[in-house]
Design an enzyme around this catalytic site. Structure first.
Site, PDB file in Angstrom:
ATOM      1  N   ASP A  87     -23.062  40.267  32.428  1.00  0.00           N
ATOM      2  CA  ASP A  87     -21.674  39.839  32.180  1.00  0.00           C
ATOM      3  C   ASP A  87     -20.644  40.652  32.942  1.00  0.00           C
ATOM      4  O   ASP A  87     -19.984  41.521  32.390  1.00  0.00           O
ATOM      5  CB  ASP A  87     -21.349  39.841  30.679  1.00  0.00           C
ATOM      6  CG  ASP A  87     -21.715  38.511  30.078  1.00  0.00           C
ATOM      7  OD1 ASP A  87     -20.829  37.676  29.872  1.00  0.00           O
ATOM      8  OD2 ASP A  87     -22.932  38.282  29.881  1.00  0.00           O
ATOM      9  N   LYS A 101     -26.473  29.505  35.831  1.00  0.00           N
ATOM     10  CA  LYS A 101     -25.176  29.236  35.190  1.00  0.00           C
ATOM     11  C   LYS A 101     -24.512  28.157  36.009  1.00  0.00           C
ATOM     12  O   LYS A 101     -24.423  28.283  37.236  1.00  0.00           O
ATOM     13  CB  LYS A 101     -24.300  30.485  35.205  1.00  0.00           C
ATOM     14  CG  LYS A 101     -24.807  31.600  34.324  1.00  0.00           C
ATOM     15  CD  LYS A 101     -23.768  32.695  34.252  1.00  0.00           C
ATOM     16  CE  LYS A 101     -24.224  33.822  33.353  1.00  0.00           C
ATOM     17  NZ  LYS A 101     -23.188  34.825  33.160  1.00  0.00           N
ATOM     18  N   ASP A 133     -16.619  45.535  28.942  1.00  0.00           N
ATOM     19  CA  ASP A 133     -17.112  44.680  27.850  1.00  0.00           C
ATOM     20  C   ASP A 133     -18.569  45.001  27.543  1.00  0.00           C
ATOM     21  O   ASP A 133     -19.386  44.112  27.321  1.00  0.00           O
ATOM     22  CB  ASP A 133     -16.946  43.200  28.242  1.00  0.00           C
ATOM     23  CG  ASP A 133     -17.007  42.271  27.029  1.00  0.00           C
ATOM     24  OD1 ASP A 133     -16.999  42.769  25.890  1.00  0.00           O
ATOM     25  OD2 ASP A 133     -17.082  41.042  27.230  1.00  0.00           O
ATOM     26  N   GLU A 178     -22.862  24.958  31.220  1.00  0.00           N
ATOM     27  CA  GLU A 178     -24.146  25.290  30.590  1.00  0.00           C
ATOM     28  C   GLU A 178     -24.869  26.432  31.285  1.00  0.00           C
ATOM     29  O   GLU A 178     -24.717  26.643  32.486  1.00  0.00           O
ATOM     30  CB  GLU A 178     -25.055  24.060  30.629  1.00  0.00           C
ATOM     31  CG  GLU A 178     -24.650  23.013  29.607  1.00  0.00           C
ATOM     32  CD  GLU A 178     -25.335  21.684  29.834  1.00  0.00           C
ATOM     33  OE1 GLU A 178     -25.894  21.474  30.929  1.00  0.00           O
ATOM     34  OE2 GLU A 178     -25.294  20.864  28.915  1.00  0.00           O
ATOM     35  N   VAL A 179     -25.704  27.150  30.492  1.00  0.00           N
ATOM     36  CA  VAL A 179     -26.628  28.122  31.056  1.00  0.00           C
ATOM     37  C   VAL A 179     -28.021  27.510  30.889  1.00  0.00           C
ATOM     38  O   VAL A 179     -28.378  27.069  29.797  1.00  0.00           O
ATOM     39  CB  VAL A 179     -26.559  29.486  30.318  1.00  0.00           C
ATOM     40  CG1 VAL A 179     -27.493  30.500  30.975  1.00  0.00           C
ATOM     41  CG2 VAL A 179     -25.138  30.017  30.275  1.00  0.00           C
ATOM     42  N   ILE A 226     -30.248  26.640  27.883  1.00  0.00           N
ATOM     43  CA  ILE A 226     -30.508  27.734  26.934  1.00  0.00           C
ATOM     44  C   ILE A 226     -29.236  28.245  26.263  1.00  0.00           C
ATOM     45  O   ILE A 226     -29.287  29.053  25.355  1.00  0.00           O
ATOM     46  CB  ILE A 226     -31.263  28.921  27.603  1.00  0.00           C
ATOM     47  CG1 ILE A 226     -30.549  29.393  28.879  1.00  0.00           C
ATOM     48  CG2 ILE A 226     -32.711  28.552  27.878  1.00  0.00           C
ATOM     49  CD1 ILE A 226     -31.168  30.645  29.487  1.00  0.00           C
ATOM     50  N   GLY A 227     -28.107  27.796  26.732  1.00  0.00           N
ATOM     51  CA  GLY A 227     -26.879  28.264  26.092  1.00  0.00           C
ATOM     52  C   GLY A 227     -25.651  27.684  26.768  1.00  0.00           C
ATOM     53  O   GLY A 227     -25.757  26.885  27.692  1.00  0.00           O
ATOM     54  N   ALA A 228     -24.503  28.111  26.243  1.00  0.00           N
ATOM     55  CA  ALA A 228     -23.252  27.618  26.811  1.00  0.00           C
ATOM     56  C   ALA A 228     -22.396  28.800  27.225  1.00  0.00           C
ATOM     57  O   ALA A 228     -22.265  29.774  26.479  1.00  0.00           O
ATOM     58  CB  ALA A 228     -22.529  26.791  25.767  1.00  0.00           C
ATOM     59  N   PHE A 253     -17.753  28.449  31.418  1.00  0.00           N
ATOM     60  CA  PHE A 253     -17.550  27.523  32.528  1.00  0.00           C
ATOM     61  C   PHE A 253     -18.502  26.332  32.518  1.00  0.00           C
ATOM     62  O   PHE A 253     -18.337  25.395  33.275  1.00  0.00           O
ATOM     63  CB  PHE A 253     -17.717  28.276  33.861  1.00  0.00           C
ATOM     64  CG  PHE A 253     -16.693  29.354  34.052  1.00  0.00           C
ATOM     65  CD1 PHE A 253     -15.426  29.026  34.528  1.00  0.00           C
ATOM     66  CD2 PHE A 253     -16.973  30.684  33.770  1.00  0.00           C
ATOM     67  CE1 PHE A 253     -14.469  30.001  34.717  1.00  0.00           C
ATOM     68  CE2 PHE A 253     -16.017  31.665  33.958  1.00  0.00           C
ATOM     69  CZ  PHE A 253     -14.761  31.332  34.427  1.00  0.00           C
ATOM     70  N   ARG A 309     -24.374  42.226  22.962  1.00  0.00           N
ATOM     71  CA  ARG A 309     -24.425  40.791  23.331  1.00  0.00           C
ATOM     72  C   ARG A 309     -24.413  40.596  24.846  1.00  0.00           C
ATOM     73  O   ARG A 309     -24.774  39.523  25.327  1.00  0.00           O
ATOM     74  CB  ARG A 309     -23.259  40.025  22.685  1.00  0.00           C
ATOM     75  CG  ARG A 309     -21.903  40.469  23.169  1.00  0.00           C
ATOM     76  CD  ARG A 309     -20.739  39.775  22.472  1.00  0.00           C
ATOM     77  NE  ARG A 309     -19.490  40.463  22.833  1.00  0.00           N
ATOM     78  CZ  ARG A 309     -19.061  41.575  22.265  1.00  0.00           C
ATOM     79  NH1 ARG A 309     -19.725  42.098  21.268  1.00  0.00           N
ATOM     80  NH2 ARG A 309     -17.949  42.171  22.676  1.00  0.00           N
ATOM     81  N   ASN A 310     -23.976  41.622  25.584  1.00  0.00           N
ATOM     82  CA  ASN A 310     -23.935  41.518  27.039  1.00  0.00           C
ATOM     83  C   ASN A 310     -25.063  42.273  27.733  1.00  0.00           C
ATOM     84  O   ASN A 310     -25.001  42.560  28.935  1.00  0.00           O
ATOM     85  CB  ASN A 310     -22.571  41.994  27.563  1.00  0.00           C
ATOM     86  CG  ASN A 310     -21.479  41.017  27.171  1.00  0.00           C
ATOM     87  OD1 ASN A 310     -21.753  39.824  27.009  1.00  0.00           O
ATOM     88  ND2 ASN A 310     -20.268  41.511  26.982  1.00  0.00           N
TER      89      ASN A 310
END
Ligand code: ACK
Length: 351
Positions: free
Chosen positions: A218, A107, A200, A88-89, A81-83, A86, A204-205
């Site tokens: 995150d 993750k 952070d 791939e997710v 589903i994403g990168a 570290f 987005r987090n």
């Protein structure tokens, strides 16, 4: 609160009950803390405090202490589903024997890593594993005894809050947006009570589940912000997401729950503007200079005056003048209980 109202907010009644219990429990311990402080004792909140994994001589011990090891045969990876920084997710299912399978995000740490990378990767799990709150991403466990190394967390159907809102411009009621902000405030109140500074906090987090419940995620980056594409190097060499960060944290690295409150104000602005980029196309340097000169983000279109006032309050130059997370939370609770405070929009006042 009745069921329709709760549904409108996108939170289930169970969450509300949990939150109400949480509010009461927290108020009691807050009182205790104040009494102890004023009577000259070392403040001790009665709430568990967060342990920085960096204080362990061997950080793998922190992982063992705070994260459960999962047998990899219980994990079924379904799709990427994403990168992440570290590796791939992925999404998939976790099926523990005798338990119902649950949807999870996985993750992975890509092969060929150095020891330090493995430690940095697992650092997030040893932080997340210490938290237990309905508005913080839940850690299911880790796989460290076989390859690939994995961190398994609860699956959040709607992904990251910023992109979620961008694809649904104008589709929610103000009350639903405030419900999302309330969830984030619950999570952040919990973190600040535990003495954890996020550093952070940004849309987005934040991850969003199928019921619109928002959860803070995150955690790996509270020390180094390598993974955040928004983070830029400052004159002092730190890497910081400038647009989301309080001036004292940018200027001399003074991160605190008060600087997290500043970031929370930016998240409020992102939510009320459906994922608009804070300060639009301004350069990082211009953002820093404008803030220094007293400029603050204007209210997004259709934003209630009260919410913009709360944003401005959280962007006070002096960190001790900003509200604390529990103040933010009670302010939002009052608005939710009596939404008439949300009726006056900034555009009406300007007109
Ligand atoms: O917006 P997204 O779909 O939500 O894209 C990013 C991507 O992985 C890279 O981080 C998604 N993601 C991360 N953690 C989770 C999770 N726990 N549940 C669902 N999606 C996740 C994120």
């Amino acid at each position: 609160m009745n069921e329709t109202f709760i549904a409108l907010l996108g939170i289930c009644s169970w969450d509300v009950l949990l939150c109400q219990g949480y509010i009461k429990a927290r108020m009691k311990s807050e009182e205790k803390r104040r009494t102890r402080f004023h009577s000259g004792h070392v403040p001790f909140s009665g709430i568990k405090t967060y342990v920085d994994p960096d204080t362990y001589e061997d950080p793998t011990q922190a992982v063992e202490e705070f994260a459960k090891e999962i047998d990899p045969s219980y994990i079924c990876i379904e799709r990427v589903i994403g990168a992440g920084e570290f590796g791939e997710v992925c999404s998939g299912r976790l099926r523990k024997p005798g338990r119902m399978g649950i949807a999870v995000a996985i993750k992975t740490l890509k092969g060929g890593y150095m020891d330090q990378q493995r430690r940095d990767f697992l650092r997030e799990a040893s932080i997340m594993g210490q938290f237990n709150n309905p508005n913080i991403i839940r850690l299911e466990g880790v796989v460290t005894k076989s390859r690939p190394v994995m961190i398994v967390v609860e699956y959040m159907e709607n992904g990251a809050l910023d992109s979620f809102l961008r694809t649904r411009d104008g589709q929610f009621t103000v009350l639903q947006l405030v419900g999302m902000l309330r969830g984030i405030a619950v999570g952040m109140t919990y973190l600040s009570d535990m003495g954890y500074v996020h550093r952070d906090l940004a849309a987005r987090n934040i991850l969003v589940d199928e019921n619109l419940v928002c959860k803070v995620s995150d955690f790996g980056m509270s020390r180094v912000l390598e993974d955040d594409s928004e983070a830029a190097y400052t004159a002092t060499g730190g890497k910081i997401p400038i647009r989301w960060t309080a001036p004292e944290a940018i200027a001399y690295g003074k991160f605190s729950s008060a600087s997290d409150v500043w970031s929370y104000g930016i998240v409020m602005w992102e939510v009320m503007s459906y994922g608009e980029r804070p300060y639009w196309e301004m350069s990082n340097q211009d953002v820093i200079l404008s803030i220094e000169e007293g400029y603050r983000l204007p209210a997004p279109m259709g934003c209630p005056v009260t919410l913009h006032q709360l944003m401005l309050h959280s962007w006070q130059k002096e960190s001790n003048q900003r509200p604390r997370f529990n103040d933010v939370l009670s302010f939002l609770d009052k608005l939710i209980i009596n939404p008439s405070g949300l009726l006056t929009l900034v555009n009406d006042v300007q007109r």
